[in-house]
Enzyme design. Structure first.
Site, mmCIF file in Angstrom:
data_model
loop_
_atom_site.group_PDB
_atom_site.id
_atom_site.type_symbol
_atom_site.label_atom_id
_atom_site.label_comp_id
_atom_site.label_asym_id
_atom_site.label_seq_id
_atom_site.Cartn_x
_atom_site.Cartn_y
_atom_site.Cartn_z
ATOM 1 N N VAL A 131 0.872 -1.174 0.000
ATOM 2 C CA VAL A 131 0.000 0.000 0.000
ATOM 3 C C VAL A 131 0.908 1.223 0.000
ATOM 4 C CG1 VAL A 131 -2.016 -1.073 1.088
ATOM 5 C CG2 VAL A 131 -0.225 -0.080 2.512
ATOM 6 N N SER A 132 0.351 2.355 -0.364
ATOM 7 C CA SER A 132 1.178 3.548 -0.577
ATOM 8 C C SER A 132 1.518 4.326 0.679
ATOM 9 C CB SER A 132 0.486 4.491 -1.566
ATOM 10 O OG SER A 132 0.328 3.837 -2.801
#
Length: 192
Positions: A9-10
């Protein structure tokens, strides 16, 4: 022959559990995960670790292509490296065969769309910041470290790395504070 999983995930506040659950159900024996932007390969230590440990005949499983890369260049680089290592890539939520010409085309299109989406998001963010600055509503991010403390420690003769260690910041932060002091000092001298 090992089945590896990779989840990403970012940002730190996003949740990896859905991806990890899907990878576990898909039979991944080892899952590496990280919370970092997919726009660059440079800082992605877990992906680098995976690429170092995988062997011929292994399988890498991801949930979607954009978890692997957010730019077409990086996606093609990674998939080429996997192919050269004879590691199979399996994508759970985008099922098509990337060994065929049609599959390669579709993968490239998805990579291009992911890169386009990232660039559009960046443009919107910059436009929003510019408008907020023009309206006087944007003050920038609040400094995370006490600039005065950094400068006092510098005046005491400590090195940048010693200051960074004591303050709990990167040496670049120390350098930036020192440079800002120097540039503001030269501007004050030029005006007087």
């Amino acid at each position: 022959m090992t089945v590896w999983g990779y989840a990403r995930v970012s940002t730190k506040d996003q949740d990896l559990s859905i991806q990890i659950d899907e990878l576990t159900k898909a039979g991944c024996q080892n899952i590496r995960s990280e919370k970092i932007t997919g726009t660059s390969l440079d800082e992605r230590q877990e992906l680098k670790t995976l690429l170092e440990f995988m062997n011929t005949g292994d399988t890498l499983v991801i949930t979607r292509f954009d978890r692997l890369a957010r730019s077409l260049k990086d996606l093609l680089k990674i998939t080429t490296q996997l192919k050269e290592m004879a590691v199979e890539l399996k994508v759970l939520n985008q099922s098509f065969d990337i060994t065929t010409n049609e599959g390669k085309l579709f993968m490239s299109m998805l990579g291009a769309f992911a890169e386009f989406e990232t660039n559009i998001r960046r443009e919107r963010q910059l436009e929003g910041v510019a408008k907020a600055k023009a309206d006087g509503k944007y003050k920038g991010t609040k400094p995370r470290h006490d600039r005065d403390w950094i400068l006092r420690l510098k005046d005491e003769g400590l090195s940048h790395s010693a200051i960074a260690k004591r303050v709990g910041c990167a040496p670049k932060t120390v350098q930036r504070a020192v440079n800002e002091k120097l540039s503001s000092g030269s501007q004050e001298g030029a005006g007087g």
